[in-house]
Design a protein around this motif. Structure first.
Motif, mmCIF file in Angstrom:
data_model
loop_
_atom_site.group_PDB
_atom_site.id
_atom_site.type_symbol
_atom_site.label_atom_id
_atom_site.label_comp_id
_atom_site.label_asym_id
_atom_site.label_seq_id
_atom_site.Cartn_x
_atom_site.Cartn_y
_atom_site.Cartn_z
ATOM 1 N N ALA A 69 8.081 5.850 7.776
ATOM 2 C CA ALA A 69 8.963 5.665 6.621
ATOM 3 C C ALA A 69 8.208 5.166 5.386
ATOM 4 N N LEU A 70 7.236 4.284 5.583
ATOM 5 C CA LEU A 70 6.469 3.758 4.447
ATOM 6 C C LEU A 70 5.731 4.887 3.732
ATOM 7 N N HIS A 71 5.032 5.711 4.477
ATOM 8 C CA HIS A 71 4.271 6.798 3.870
ATOM 9 C C HIS A 71 5.196 7.888 3.312
ATOM 10 N N GLU A 72 6.345 8.065 3.930
ATOM 11 C CA GLU A 72 7.323 9.025 3.412
ATOM 12 C C GLU A 72 7.838 8.569 2.048
ATOM 13 N N LEU A 73 8.154 7.292 1.941
ATOM 14 C CA LEU A 73 8.604 6.737 0.661
ATOM 15 C C LEU A 73 7.504 6.855 -0.389
ATOM 16 N N ALA A 74 6.285 6.550 0.003
ATOM 17 C CA ALA A 74 5.158 6.638 -0.932
ATOM 18 C C ALA A 74 4.926 8.076 -1.376
ATOM 19 N N LEU A 75 5.070 9.030 -0.468
ATOM 20 C CA LEU A 75 4.897 10.432 -0.850
ATOM 21 C C LEU A 75 6.009 10.867 -1.810
ATOM 22 N N THR A 76 7.203 10.353 -1.605
ATOM 23 C CA THR A 76 8.291 10.633 -2.539
ATOM 24 C C THR A 76 7.925 10.105 -3.921
ATOM 25 N N ARG A 77 7.366 8.901 -3.979
ATOM 26 C CA ARG A 77 6.923 8.341 -5.267
ATOM 27 C C ARG A 77 5.788 9.162 -5.863
ATOM 28 N N ALA A 78 4.854 9.576 -5.023
ATOM 29 C CA ALA A 78 3.700 10.336 -5.501
ATOM 30 C C ALA A 78 4.109 11.672 -6.114
ATOM 31 N N THR A 79 5.198 12.250 -5.635
ATOM 32 C CA THR A 79 5.647 13.556 -6.130
ATOM 33 C C THR A 79 6.723 13.434 -7.209
ATOM 34 N N GLY A 80 7.049 12.222 -7.574
ATOM 35 C CA GLY A 80 8.123 11.994 -8.529
ATOM 36 C C GLY A 80 7.903 12.583 -9.908
ATOM 37 N N GLU A 81 6.670 12.889 -10.245
ATOM 38 C CA GLU A 81 6.370 13.432 -11.578
ATOM 39 C C GLU A 81 6.129 14.942 -11.552
ATOM 40 N N LEU A 82 6.276 15.570 -10.410
ATOM 41 C CA LEU A 82 5.945 16.996 -10.314
ATOM 42 C C LEU A 82 6.988 17.905 -10.947
ATOM 43 N N CYS A 83 8.256 17.625 -10.733
ATOM 44 C CA CYS A 83 9.310 18.489 -11.280
ATOM 45 C C CYS A 83 9.808 17.923 -12.598
ATOM 46 N N VAL A 84 10.112 18.810 -13.514
ATOM 47 C CA VAL A 84 10.628 18.419 -14.827
ATOM 48 C C VAL A 84 12.000 19.052 -14.982
#
Length: 189
Positions: free
Chosen positions: A169-184
């Motif tokens: 869950a920790l890494h899943e949440l972090a990956l969600t944060r890491a991809t937060g800027e990909l879509c506009v």
């Protein structure tokens, strides 16, 4: 009043039926999978960084290093004709996600009273050069994905592509944060 539950049930069924016949999401671009794999690889290095911070007692926040990484990313973005601010935001998101992993792991280890007994690579000599190499690859893959950032399917692609990449869950949440800027998203009118 007796007709309210029937009306609500009918409305719910109509909505479910509408969603069942919704158009399928277009297939994601080929550039998305390698980009997410690189982002995930970068996040997993956060585990090693956390170990070095645990051993050294140094704080997770390293503002001078972050400024250096952002400055380097801006230079590389300009050389590659990418939007400098978008790339700066992308790299800032990667650093925030990485810190999220580090804080989460340190909290777990503090609660357990010890960190894992695994080999510790040197932060300056082994980990940071690897992060720099990943940044170069990340920017190349990001450049290939840029044309798809405004696609209305982008959020659905990301959600689907992230599924199963993280081990917890920790890494899943972090990956969600890491991809937060990909879509506009297109601005609302």
């Amino acid at each position: 009043m007796r007709h309210v539950p029937i009306f609500l049930t009918g409305t719910l069924l109509a909505l479910l039926g509408t969603n069942a016949h919704a158009a399928p999401v277009a297939a994601p671009p080929e550039s998305l999978a390698p980009l997410l794999q690189t982002l995930n690889e970068r996040l997993n290095i956060g585990d090693l960084v956390a170990l070095t911070k645990w051993d050294s007692g140094k704080p997770i926040q390293d503002s001078p290093r972050e400024a250096q990484v952002i400055a380097n990313a801006r230079t590389l973005a300009a050389e590659r004709k990418l939007d400098v601010e978008d790339v700066a935001q992308l790299l800032a998101a990667q650093m925030e996600a990485n810190k999220l992993v580090q804080y989460g792991l340190l909290a777990q280890w503090q609660a357990a009273g010890a960190a894992p007994d695994t080999p510790r690579p040197d932060l300056g000599q082994q980990i940071r050069p690897r992060l720099d190499e990943l940044q170069t690859r990340l920017l190349q893959q990001y450049a290939e994905f840029v044309p798809y950032r405004r696609d209305p399917n982008c959020p659905a692609w990301l959600a689907q592509a992230r599924s199963g990449l993280s081990g917890d869950a920790l890494h899943e949440l972090a990956l969600t944060r890491a991809t937060g800027e990909l879509c506009v998203r297109a601005p609302a009118l």
